[in-house]
Design an enzyme around this catalytic site. Structure first.
Site, mmCIF file in Angstrom:
data_model
loop_
_atom_site.group_PDB
_atom_site.id
_atom_site.type_symbol
_atom_site.label_atom_id
_atom_site.label_comp_id
_atom_site.label_asym_id
_atom_site.label_seq_id
_atom_site.Cartn_x
_atom_site.Cartn_y
_atom_site.Cartn_z
ATOM 1 N N GLY A 278 0.786 -0.980 0.189
ATOM 2 C CA GLY A 278 -0.100 -0.081 0.037
ATOM 3 C C GLY A 278 0.770 1.247 -0.060
ATOM 4 O O GLY A 278 0.681 2.207 -0.494
ATOM 5 N N GLU A 301 10.804 9.370 -27.951
ATOM 6 C CA GLU A 301 11.991 8.975 -28.741
ATOM 7 C C GLU A 301 11.578 7.959 -29.860
ATOM 8 O O GLU A 301 12.496 6.992 -30.323
ATOM 9 C CB GLU A 301 13.305 8.985 -28.158
ATOM 10 C CG GLU A 301 14.540 9.293 -28.910
ATOM 11 C CD GLU A 301 14.784 10.626 -28.605
ATOM 12 O OE1 GLU A 301 15.609 11.179 -29.468
ATOM 13 O OE2 GLU A 301 14.297 11.374 -27.705
#
Length: 321
Positions: A278, A301
């Site tokens: 968590g 890219e």
């Protein structure tokens, strides 16, 4: 420095903050293009200031309707007296708001077939005729701006053409993208290494059922796979960099490095969140940021789908029967 050294420096910067490594991404490509293809006057005009930080450069390729399909480019420049007049738009341009130099890939011969034979790289300094949009909102990679560039009959001098000869832009930029893809791969390795470091540290500090969580096989297996992926990504990246340093064509190797490293970074960042449980979803821990930053390397890219096309084409070209 060598490309291999540059890759390791980039990795370390990205390990701390990927946006910082990103700020020198497009800048490094334009530096490479000018140093490799530029005229003596272009090298003298720009490189010293690019080296000391007086000028930040960016490259402008992607267009709103084209994405990775550069052959569909519409931004064009037409002769205008002793210079060029540029019309069109580019989007998702990193560094744009603070750039003092734009390496613009555009059409300079609209009759050329195929289209890439009529492309040039123009070295554009911001001024009249160029509008730079506000920052585009992003999931992660928020330390560096991405903007849209709109050229409205912007005039640039004739000496703005990289290398002095028009219509050479496609092979020039493709060579520059080899450096760019190695740089992106290095960024991915840096982010992945940071996520791995955080997971290894947390797995030793956090205990459950009376022992550190790394001793639970499910967590230990995650760590082992994460470390293996990052090591493999680093070696692929350095292999591509060393090939470029040797003066060899490295588009396939750079594409492999970028493809593998970015996918590895994404998976390792996700697995680091899993290791943290968590807490991995909380902004209190850096793994949350790594998970938001990692997708940029997958789509930036040249998307990884484009990288696969490049790899396949080069694989066949180098092994024709």
């Amino acid at each position: 420095m060598s490309t291999a050294c540059f890759a390791r420096v980039t990795e370390e910067l990205a390990r701390g903050w990927m946006s910082l490594a990103g700020a020198i991404g497009g800048h490094s490509v334009i530096t490479y293009l000018i140093s490799t293809f530029g005229t003596p006057e272009q090298r003298e005009r720009y490189l010293p200031k690019m080296a000391d930080g007086s000028i930040r450069a960016t490259m402008a390729l992607t267009e709103p309707g084209g994405g990775s399909d550069l052959q569909a480019m519409r931004t064009h420049a037409v002769p205008d007296g002793d210079g060029w007049s540029i019309t069109g738009s580019k989007t998702w341009i990193s560094n744009a708001a603070h750039s003092g130099l734009i390496g613009l890939l555009c059409i300079t011969d609209r009759d050329a077939k195929p289209a890439h034979r009529g492309m040039s790289v123009l070295l554009v300094e911001p001024g009249d005729g160029l509008t730079i949009s506000k920052k585009l909102p992003k999931l992660g990679y928020r330390g560096i701006e991405a903007c849209e560039l709109i050229f409205d009959a912007m005039r640039v001098p004739g000496h703005a053409v990289l290398g002095g000869t028009p219509h050479q832009g496609w092979p020039q930029m493709m060579r520059g993208l080899e450096v760019g893809r190695i740089q992106v791969a290095s960024r991915a390795v840096g982010v992945g290494q940071a996520a791995l470091d955080a997971a290894v540290r947390y797995a030793q500090e956090r205990e459950s059922f009376g022992k550190p969580i790394w001793q639970h096989q499910s967590v230990g297996n995650l760590l082992a796979d994460m470390a293996t992926k990052i090591r493999a990504a680093r070696l692929l990246t350095l292999d591509a960099a060393e090939r470029l340093d040797a003066g060899q064509r490295a588009d396939m190797e750079a594409g492999m490095a970028k493809l593998f490293a970015s996918e590895a970074a994404m998976q390792v960042a996700l697995d680091a969140v899993r290791v943290h449980g968590g807490y991995g979803y909380s902004k209190e821990f850096d793994v949350e940021r790594y998970f938001r930053d990692a997708p940029l390397m997958i789509v930036g890219e040249g998307t990884n789908e484009i990288q696969r096309n490049v790899i396949a084409a080069q694989l066949i070209a180098r092994n024709k029967i």
